[in-house]
Every structure is written in structure tokens, then in C-alpha cells.
Design a protein around this motif. Structure first.
Motif, PDB file in Angstrom:
ATOM      1  N   MET A  88       2.005  -2.541 -12.099  1.00  0.00           N
ATOM      2  CA  MET A  88       2.922  -1.425 -11.834  1.00  0.00           C
ATOM      3  C   MET A  88       2.532  -0.250 -12.699  1.00  0.00           C
ATOM      4  O   MET A  88       2.337  -0.386 -13.900  1.00  0.00           O
ATOM      5  CB  MET A  88       4.360  -1.840 -12.127  1.00  0.00           C
ATOM      6  N   GLN A 122      -1.807   2.365   4.410  1.00  0.00           N
ATOM      7  CA  GLN A 122      -0.730   1.510   3.916  1.00  0.00           C
ATOM      8  C   GLN A 122       0.636   2.135   4.231  1.00  0.00           C
ATOM      9  O   GLN A 122       0.787   3.359   4.309  1.00  0.00           O
ATOM     10  CB  GLN A 122      -0.867   1.285   2.405  1.00  0.00           C
ATOM     11  N   TYR A 143       2.359  -1.290   1.472  1.00  0.00           N
ATOM     12  CA  TYR A 143       2.254  -2.540   2.212  1.00  0.00           C
ATOM     13  C   TYR A 143       1.096  -2.485   3.197  1.00  0.00           C
ATOM     14  O   TYR A 143       0.862  -1.473   3.859  1.00  0.00           O
ATOM     15  CB  TYR A 143       3.547  -2.831   2.978  1.00  0.00           C
ATOM     16  N   CYS A 166      11.245   1.965  -7.497  1.00  0.00           N
ATOM     17  CA  CYS A 166       9.780   1.947  -7.323  1.00  0.00           C
ATOM     18  C   CYS A 166       9.402   2.419  -5.923  1.00  0.00           C
ATOM     19  O   CYS A 166      10.221   2.441  -4.999  1.00  0.00           O
ATOM     20  CB  CYS A 166       9.220   0.539  -7.538  1.00  0.00           C
ATOM     21  N   TYR A 189       6.671   1.278  -3.056  1.00  0.00           N
ATOM     22  CA  TYR A 189       5.857   0.111  -2.698  1.00  0.00           C
ATOM     23  C   TYR A 189       4.902   0.487  -1.558  1.00  0.00           C
ATOM     24  O   TYR A 189       5.254   1.262  -0.671  1.00  0.00           O
ATOM     25  CB  TYR A 189       6.744  -1.053  -2.263  1.00  0.00           C
ATOM     26  N   CYS A 207       2.526  -1.133  -6.402  1.00  0.00           N
ATOM     27  CA  CYS A 207       3.774  -0.380  -6.459  1.00  0.00           C
ATOM     28  C   CYS A 207       3.720   0.577  -7.644  1.00  0.00           C
ATOM     29  O   CYS A 207       2.962   0.375  -8.599  1.00  0.00           O
ATOM     30  CB  CYS A 207       4.975  -1.318  -6.583  1.00  0.00           C
ATOM     31  N   CYS A 241      14.851   0.670   2.261  1.00  0.00           N
ATOM     32  CA  CYS A 241      14.968   2.018   1.735  1.00  0.00           C
ATOM     33  C   CYS A 241      15.940   2.804   2.612  1.00  0.00           C
ATOM     34  O   CYS A 241      16.394   2.324   3.664  1.00  0.00           O
ATOM     35  CB  CYS A 241      13.621   2.711   1.688  1.00  0.00           C
ATOM     36  N   ASP A 294       8.903  -7.877   2.813  1.00  0.00           N
ATOM     37  CA  ASP A 294       9.696  -7.785   1.585  1.00  0.00           C
ATOM     38  C   ASP A 294      11.175  -7.889   1.945  1.00  0.00           C
ATOM     39  O   ASP A 294      11.576  -7.711   3.109  1.00  0.00           O
ATOM     40  CB  ASP A 294       9.410  -6.467   0.856  1.00  0.00           C
ATOM     41  N   SER A 352      10.314   6.468   4.027  1.00  0.00           N
ATOM     42  CA  SER A 352       9.109   5.670   4.314  1.00  0.00           C
ATOM     43  C   SER A 352       8.106   6.561   5.049  1.00  0.00           C
ATOM     44  O   SER A 352       8.493   7.522   5.718  1.00  0.00           O
ATOM     45  CB  SER A 352       9.454   4.432   5.152  1.00  0.00           C
ATOM     46  N   ARG A 390       2.081  -7.311   0.645  1.00  0.00           N
ATOM     47  CA  ARG A 390       2.499  -6.142  -0.130  1.00  0.00           C
ATOM     48  C   ARG A 390       1.374  -5.736  -1.059  1.00  0.00           C
ATOM     49  O   ARG A 390       0.689  -6.574  -1.639  1.00  0.00           O
ATOM     50  CB  ARG A 390       3.764  -6.455  -0.937  1.00  0.00           C
TER      51      ARG A 390
END
Length: 938
Positions: free
Chosen positions: A1, A240, A252, A248, A250, A260, A225, A221, A230, A257
């Protein structure tokens, strides 16, 4: 992270407020303002697209704002527009709105290139209802290939349209996803032929594979959100799916995943733009909002717009705005729409400006890695990157980190002058760093001869034979260097085996042979190597190194030369499989190789004359000289006789006709008597043969020569007589033999014979008695014959005179009864001549060449006339010759001129009398007169 607080901040964007175009008076333009009620927006195809909500107005507009800031609109719905999606690759706009009160969302597809009454053409309308119960549309996305469209709803369902989305007939709509949580985001991902759909709700994230039947899905996951939080990245982040939570962000992949990033704060809007992640979040000083209604901020709220560079981990821009509606990307810039109707443009600075702005700070804080990553991500040219690497290398060098510094300098190869780096590492303690740099310089094919020399010297000083061997044995496709320079350095350092390997590998034949012969002194291997070379190279190297090889390995060298000059084929097959016929060199050119090796030279020359009869003349000349030398110095009689025969056989082979003089000189130099005589005979030098025997006083041989060649050259007998006449010994026998032959052939006048023998005191009258008697008898007989011939001519002359007189005084009676040509009876008309011949007129006309000459007598008459003309011309030439000879100052030149014209050649037409010159002249005149008168005809 990644920790957000550790990221550097930069200002890579310039912020401005979009203003209206200035008027004609040039007055300052005021900020551009959008129509009130703008609720949704999108961008693409050269325009910003807005949808408004005007409560109570009874109509809902879709607005288009081009770069010229000339707004245009059309009514799309009666109540409101809730969602817009403008495709980037097609002029297709998809909208969701309402025409009636209640929950009745309608999806409309607009073709912006076609018009319907001045408005864009609506190609499709269908209700957005996932099931039996209407629900609110929460999000919308369309695939760029126009084959997929997904609509998310607040009840957790997702409606998928597959097929041509612009037409009802060619598409199929079905429920793809059902759930209990509102759908907050959708995104299509296309990778090759595989299509995925990301679905994010407030509580989870799922991935659907649309290119496979039944659309299998995978939950990525268990947290989601809010709306508009997104987005899908570009290929720089491997497409991605980005999901921004409050703690955070993220990333994917369709099946897992990814990384992040800890970006705290309540996220309101998330977009991806040219490798940047754009996040609009609520200012920390403001009160929090619900997750799902993240975009419903109150007007007094302050919002922070951050632009992140995820690759290089820094913040490219950060600023506070009042109540952001959305962030759009068009015309190469970012446009921030605020609730007050203003548009703010964020223009990214050019790469050079960005680097100049941050370089000083990064370099000052020694953050070179970040500077390098930043330059790469912004596609800085190689010159700019090279400068950063150089400064980074200088920084590490000054700190004493030479290993790290050389790695940075290696990255400057091709841009930075190598001497800049080489000077820094010439110290013996840093030679391994210099070696690494020079190795990379060669790998990139940028090294010159000096660099190769330096690298090899580094290897030799480090005594690193393994590295040295690895370097020289690397294929040419991997390492490029000056091979000749490398060979020189290795030879100078004493690494002969490495130098030989390099020379053989790269076909530097001259260096290979030079090292083998001068340094290693492996003559056998050098000779074997020459035998593998192509013909031209083998020939040139044998000429160059043949003497050295002949001195140390004479037999093997001789054998190779035999092959090279007869039928050469490389032992290694280097000429290629198509080489069917061998080649051969000029054997004469290799004779100097055999200096001081006469035995091998003789073997070589004899081999060449045996297998190649048309060998150059120099081969035969040298072989003759060699055989004569051996014959002259040989003491053993048997061997000497054998050598004598060999030399004579070679002379008689017929190969010395064109070099007769050279062969003769060789034989005379070595006193090879038989050879000299043979060559004299071949050259028809009979006088030299006789003189040779005279010098050696071989009287019988002198006589034999005269007998053999006297017919071809008569003066030999005269010379023999003079030779014997000068001898004081008793040579009567030989003189008699010579006189006999002179008498038979009438070669000399008797008086000259007497004068010649008068010089010999031993020669008496008895020696020439028989010769003189015979000579006088012959002359007496000749006088008698001449007198008889004179008597005959006188009688003939008397007869002709009488006949002439008769013709002058008496008539001529023609009594011929037959034609002299056809022998038929003579008939009129006829032709008669005084000579007594008669002809038919037609026969005469057919055969005669002249009307005044008898055809029968004409040939004989012409011969006589030609003789008379020749005598007259001879007389005229004689008189002219005597006159010129008397008047000329150089009588010899006159005589030579007449000799050249053939005047003095002997031509006897009428034999003159010894006496009675007047009578002879009268007889000749009578003969001419008679011949002239016989031509008369009737």
C-alpha cells in the motif's frame, strides 16, 4: 500500500477560467456561464455535452459546447435528463431521462451526424426497466464497438443490451446482474477478443466475462464505492478497474485485485486521464456525506481536486473548487464544471516545462530516481534522459559510490561522450568499473578501436582470462568491436592463443599466420591453415610466407605448392559446394620461395613439367639451369652421365624455341658442349658449329659439318678451305677433300683457291694439281660448246636474212589448203599470214586477240619480244646506274639502292662470245629485226 503523505506535490497544470470570446471592441471578456440547471455532463467528438433539469419548464435540453463556445441545444425529454454517455469513436450519444412523472426512465440513442427536423436523429428508444417493477437508473456505460450497453439500477440489477445498440431489431436485452445493493459503477474492458464488464455496488465488486456463453462472473472484493467513484484506466495501467473508497483506492484486474493506494477522504468523483488518476474529494474541514449520494454535496462545501501520477507516485496537481459538478476531458485539457455555471480549464504543461519546474527540487534533494521515472512517463527524449543519468552518475561518483555511478553512466551510452566517463575511472583501483562501462559500450556497438584497446588492456591488467575469453568468443550479433585492434592488443600482451582464435574466427588470415609464424612459431599449423583458405588467399599467403615455411618445413611446403599450382581445392571446403573444378596458380611465381632449397626446387619443377606440360617458360628455364648446375658440380661419373642425359633431354623437349638465346647462354656458362652444339643446330647457326670445332681443332668434325650443312650454307666450304690453309700442319688430306667438293659445286674461282692456299707453307702444287687440271679441262669444253653455239647462231642468222630479203623482193604464194585452227578445208573468206599460216575468217575472229598477229605464232613471238624489252630496259638501267655512280658524292649509297631494286641480279638472256663483241651486237640486231617483221600479215 502506497502512503499518500509521502508523495511529492507538483504543479503540472495551469488553471484558468473559461471566458467568453472577446468582442469587436476588444473589451475584456467575462467568464463563460452555462445555462442553469445543468445536472449531468459528458464529452467527446469535439464537444462538451450537458443535460439540464428545469423544474416547471416542461422541457429538458441537451446542450453541446464546441471549442468555439457557441452553445447549441435540442429538447431530448420533457422532464429531466439523468444520464449521458458520449462515445469517443462514434458520433453516438446515449441518454437516460424522463418524459412523465414517476419512475419511468427512457433510454434514447442519438445519431449526431444525422438530422431530424434540425435535431439529432433518435435511432432508438426503449424503457429502462430491469423487471416488472420500475426503478431508478443509477449508472450507464456503452462499449465503443456499439455491441454492448449496460444500465445499472438502484435496486441492484444490471440490464445488458447485446447487439447493435442503435437498433431494436438487432439487439437483445437481458438482466445480467441482480443484487440487494445499488449499482454505483459500470465499465467495459476489451482485451483482444475478450470482453469483461466490471460491476461495482456499494458493497461489492464483480467481473463478468461477456465473450463466453452464460456470462460467468467473479466477485473481486466485498466492498464497493459511491456513485461516480469508479473508472477504467488506460493501457499504461493495464486497463485496470479503479474503485475509490473513503480510505483507499483499489485497482482490479478481471480476475484479481491489484495494488491499492491510501488516499484518505470522502471520494466524490473519480476519472482517468492520460495516465493520471483524477479524484474529487470533500474537503476534510467539511461534514461527511453518505456513500451512495456522494455527489449531492451542499453548495457551501469545498471540494479538493487531486491529480495523481500512480506510476511515479507523486501529485501532479491539487486545487480547491466550489461544488464541482463533474470533470471532463476534451481538446487535450481538463474542464471542471462547478455548480455556479463556470467552467475551469486545467491545461497540462509541456514536458520540458514540467521537468524544469521539478528538476531543481528533485536534484537538490537528490531524488534522481523520481526525476528519471517522471521523465520516462512523460516520454522525454533520449537526450534529456541522458542528462539526468549523467547528473545522477556525477552525484554518486562524488559520494564515492563508483559502482552505482558507473551504472548510471552506462545508461548514457550513445548520448554522452565516452571520454567523459573514461577519464573518471582511469585510476587502477577503479579499473573494474571502467571494464563494465567499456563492455556495455561494445555491446551497444558504439565502441571504436581505442575503446577496444582500452577494454582488452583492462582485461589483461586484471588478468581476467575468463572475461577476456568470454568477450572475444561472443557472437558478432551481440558484441561489435574492431577485430584487428583486438588482435594487436592481445598479441602485444602475450595472449597469443586468444589472438589466434580471434583471427581465425573473423578470417583475418594475415594476422593468424603472422602470429603463428612469428610468435608461436607453429609452422606446421600455419601451413595447414593456408591449405584451408580460398584459392586467392592461399596463393597470396604462400607468396608472402613461403620462404619461412620452406626453411622450416620444406617437404610439406613443397607438397602444398604442387597442389596449389596444379589442382587446388581448399581442404576445409571453404570455396563452397559448387566448386567442382580446381584452380591453379602460376608456378613460375613461386620459384623464389625455393631459395637455398635446390633439392625441393628440382622436385617441384620436375613435378610441374610432368603433370602440366604447358607450364610457364620460366619453369623450364629454371629446371634447365638447375640440371646444368648439378651436372657441372657432380664428381661421380655415372651420376654425371645421368644428369647430362636429363639436361640434354630437356633441351630436346622443344620448350626453348622462344628463349633460344637464354638456353644457349646457360649451356655456354656451364660448358655444356652437347647442349651448345644442339642449340646451334636448332638455330641453323652452322658457321658457329664449324667455328666451335675449329677452336677445338677437330678437323674431321669440320669436314662433317661442311658435308652436313654445306648444301644449306655454301660458304662453309670456303671457310673450311681458309681454315686448313692457315694451318701449318700437314692438312693435305682435308684440303683435298674440300677442293673436291668446291670443284663439284663450282663454289670458288680457281684463282681465289690458289690465292687462299698460297698462305699455307706446307701446301704444294701437287695438292691442287688435280683440281687445276680438271678446272682447265672443264673450261676448254665450255669454250668448244660456246664456239659451236656461235656457229649455229651465225648460220641461223644467214638463213633469216635470206628469208627477209625474199619477203622484200619476191611475192609470197599461199598454198595452204587447210585451216591452221580447225584443220578443215580452207574456204573463202580466209585469212593468210606471211608466216605461212592460213585460217577461216570465222576461226580467226574467234581465236585471235589482234587483227595483225597470227594466233599460232603469237605466243612464241611474245616471248621473244619480252626478252628484247628486258634487254633494252637492262641496258637503260645500266646507263642510268653508271651516270648516277659518276655524279654522286656517295657511290656506296647508289650501289646499295640498286641492289635493293634488284638491278644487279644475274639474268642472262643471250650468251656473249668471248671475243668478237661487234659481231655479237650485229647478230642481236638482226634477231630483233626478224622478230618484228614476222608480225606482218596480209
Amino acid at each position: 500500500m502506497a502512503a499518500y503523505l509521502q508523495w511529492r506535490r507538483f504543479v503540472f497544470f495551469d488553471r484558468e477560467t473559461v471566458k467568453e470570446p472577446s468582442g469587436p471592441d476588444g473589451a475584456g471578456a467575462k467568464p463563460f456561464a452555462l445555462p442553469p440547471g445543468i445536472a449531468v455532463c459528458d464529452s467527446g467528438r469535439g464537444s462538451l455535452v450537458f443535460g439540464d433539469i428545469l423544474p416547471g419548464a416542461g422541457r429538458c435540453q441537451i446542450w453541446f459546447l464546441p471549442r468555439s463556445l457557441q452553445l447549441s441545444s435540442f429538447q431530448a425529454y420533457k422532464l429531466r435528463v439523468t444520464h449521458l454517455y458520449q462515445l469517443k469513436q462514434h458520433s453516438i450519444l446515449v441518454s437516460v431521462g424522463e418524459d412523465e412523472e414517476g419512475i419511468n426512465p427512457l433510454v434514447k440513442v442519438w445519431n449526431l451526424e444525422k438530422r431530424d427536423g434540425g435535431n439529432p436523429l433518435c435511432t432508438r428508444i426503449f424503457p429502462a426497466i430491469p423487471g416488472n417493477k420500475p426503478t431508478v437508473v443509477s449508472c450507464l456505460t456503452v462499449h465503443e464497438n456499439l455491441n454492448f450497453m449496460a444500465i445499472g439500477f438502484a435496486d441492484g440489477s444490471v440490464l445488458l443490451t447485446k447487439g447493435d445498440i442503435t437498433r431494436d431489431r438487432h439487439s437483445k436485452t437481458q438482466i445480467l446482474h441482480e443484487g440487494s445493493y445499488p449499482v454505483t459503477g459500470l465499465a467495459f474492458r476489451q482485451s483482444g477478443k475478450t470482453t469483461h464488464l466490471f460491476v461495482v455496488t456499494t458493497e461489492n465488486i464483480q467481473s463478468y466475462m461477456l465473450s463466453v456463453k452464460d456470462y460467468p462472473h467473479l466477485e473481486l472484493d466485498t466492498h464497493g464505492c459511491g456513485l461516480r467513484c469508479s473508472s477504467l484506466s488506460d493501457p499504461s495501467q493495464d486497463l485496470q478497474f479503479i474503485v475509490a473508497g473513503n480510505e483507499c483506492v483499489y485497482l482490479y484486474q478481471p480476475d484479481e485485485r491489484g495494488p491499492c493506494f491510501a488516499f484518505e477522504g470522502q471520494k466524490l468523483i473519480v476519472h482517468w486521464y492520460r495516465g493520471y488518476l483524477i479524484i474529487v474529494s470533500k474537503d476534510r474541514k467539511a461534514s461527511p456525506k453518505s456513500e451512495f449520494a456522494g455527489n449531492e454535496a451542499q453548495n457551501s462545501d469545498k471540494q479538493v481536486l487531486n491529480i495523481y501520477d500512480l506510476c511515479n507516485k507523486f501529485i501532479a496537481y491539487s486545487s480547491i473548487f466550489d461544488d464541482i459538478v463533474d470533470v471532463l476531458a476534451e481538446w487535450g485539457s481538463l474542464y471542471v464544471l462547478t455548480r455556479d455555471g463556470k467552467i475551469h480549464v486545467l491545461q497540462e504543461k509541456d514536458t520540458q516545462t514540467k521537468l524544469e519546474a521539478c528538476k531543481s527540487m528533485l536534484f537538490r534533494k537528490n531524488l534522481f530516481e523520481m526525476a528519471i521515472n517522471l521523465a520516462k512517463s512523460h516520454h522525454l527524449d533520449s537526450d534529456g534522459l541522458s542528462e539526468i543519468f549523467r547528473q545522477y552518475g556525477d552525484h554518486l561518483y562524488n559520494k564515492g559510490n563508483h559502482d552505482g555511478a558507473i551504472q548510471q553512466y552506462i545508461r548514457t551510452i550513445g548520448k554522452l561522450e565516452p571520454s567523459y566517463v573514461i577519464r573518471k575511472f582511469l585510476d587502477a583501483q577503479r579499473i573494474h568499473n571502467l571494464t563494465a562501462y567499456l563492455q556495455m559500450l561494445h555491446l551497444q556497438s558504439l565502441a571504436n578501436a581505442d575503446h577496444t584497446t582500452l577494454l582488452l588492456n583492462c582485461y589483461t591488467k586484471l588478468k581476467d582470462s575468463s572475461k577476456l575469453e568470454e568477450f572475444i568468443k561472443t557472437s558478432e550479433s551481440e558484441v561489435h568491436f574492431d577485430v584487428e585492434t583486438a588482435i594487436k592488443v592481445l598479441r602485444q600482451a602475450g595472449y597469443y592463443s586468444h589472438a589466434v582464435y580471434l583471427a581465425e574466427k573473423h578470417e583475418h588470415h594475415e594476422w593468424y599466420l603472422k602470429i603463428q609464424l612469428e610468435d608461436i612459431k607453429n609452422y606446421q599449423e600455419a601451413l595447414h591453415y593456408i591449405g584451408k583458405l580460398p584459392f586467392e588467399q592461399a596463393e597470396s599467403n604462400m607468396k608472402r610466407y613461403g620462404k619461412i615455411l620452406m626453411h622450416h618445413v620444406p617437404n610439406e611446403t613443397t607438397e602444398l605448392l604442387k597442389i596449389l599450382c596444379t589442382d587446388y581445392r581448399p581442404s576445409g571446403g571453404n570455396e563452397g559446394p559448387g566448386m567442382l573444378e580446381g584452380k591453379k596458380a602460376n608456378s613460375e611465381e613461386f620459384i623464389p620461395v625455393f631459395a637455398n632449397n635446390s633439392r625441393e626446387l628440382k622436385a617441384f619443377l620436375e613435378h610441374m613439367t610432368e603433370v602440366q606440360a604447358d607450364s610457364p617458360q620460366g619453369v623450364y628455364d629454371t629446371l634447365l639451369e638447375l640440371r646444368l648446375q648439378n651436372w657441372a658440380h657432380e664428381q661421380d661419373e655415372q651420376i654425371k652421365e645421368k644428369l647430362h642425359n636429363e639436361a640434354l633431354t630437356l633441351l630436346k623437349s622443344g620448350r626453348f624455341k622462344t628463349v633460344f638465346d637464354k638456353a644457349l647462354v646457360l649451356c655456354e656458362m656451364h660448358n655444356f658442349k652437347d647442349g651448345v652444339l644442339y642449340l646451334y643446330e636448332q638455330g641453323k647457326l652452322f658457321q658457329q658449329i664449324m667455328h666451335y670445332h675449329m677452336q677445338n681443332e677437330q678437323y674431321k668434325k669440320v669436314i662433317e659439318v661442311c658435308e652436313l650443312y654445306g648444301d644449306q650454307e655454301a660458304c662453309l666450304w670456303e671457310q673450311a678451305l681458309g681454315y686448313f690453309a692457315r694451318k701449318e700442319e700437314n692438312c693435305k688430306e682435308y684440303i683435298a677433300a674440300v677442293l673436291k667438293h668446291i670443284e663439284n659445286k663450282n663454289l670458288m674461282p680457281p684463282l681465289l683457291v690458289v690465292q687462299t692456299l698460297a698462305h699455307n707453307s706446307t701446301a704444294t702444287l701437287s695438292v691442287i694439281k688435280d683440281y687445276l687440271v680438271n678446272k682447265l679441262q672443264k673450261q676448254s669444253r665450255q669454250i668448244e660448246q660456246d664456239e659451236q653455239r656461235i656457229q649455229k647462231y651465225q648460220e641461223e642468222t644467214t638463213r633469216i636474212r635470206l628469208e627477209i630479203e625474199e619477203l622484200k623482193t619476191s611475192p609470197k604464194i599461199f598454198q595452204k589448203t587447210k585451216c591452221s585452227i580447225c584443220t578443215s578445208a580452207l574456204e573463202l573468206p580466209s585469212v593468210h599470214f606471211l608466216c605461212g599460216h592460213s585460217f577461216h575468217q570465222h576461226c580467226f575472229e574467234s581465236y585471235s586477240e589482234s587483227d595483225s598477229e597470227c594466233p599460232t605464232c603469237m605466243p612464241e613471238n611474245r616471248k621473244v619480244m619480252d626478252m628484247i624489252r628486258a634487254q633494252e630496259q637492262k641496258r637503260d638501267l645500266h646507263d642510268q646506274f653508271q651516270h648516277q655512280l659518276k655524279c654522286s658524292n656517295d657511290g656506296f649509297s647508289v650501289v646499295a639502292d640498286y641492289f635493293g631494286r634488284g638491278v644487279c641480279n644475274k639474268l642472262t638472256l643471250i650468251t656473249d662470245l668471248p671475243s668478237g663483241k661487234t659481231a655479237t651486237t650485229i647478230e642481236a640486231g638482226l634477231q630483233r629485226e626478224l622478230l618484228i617483221h614476222t608480225k606482218r600479215s596480209t
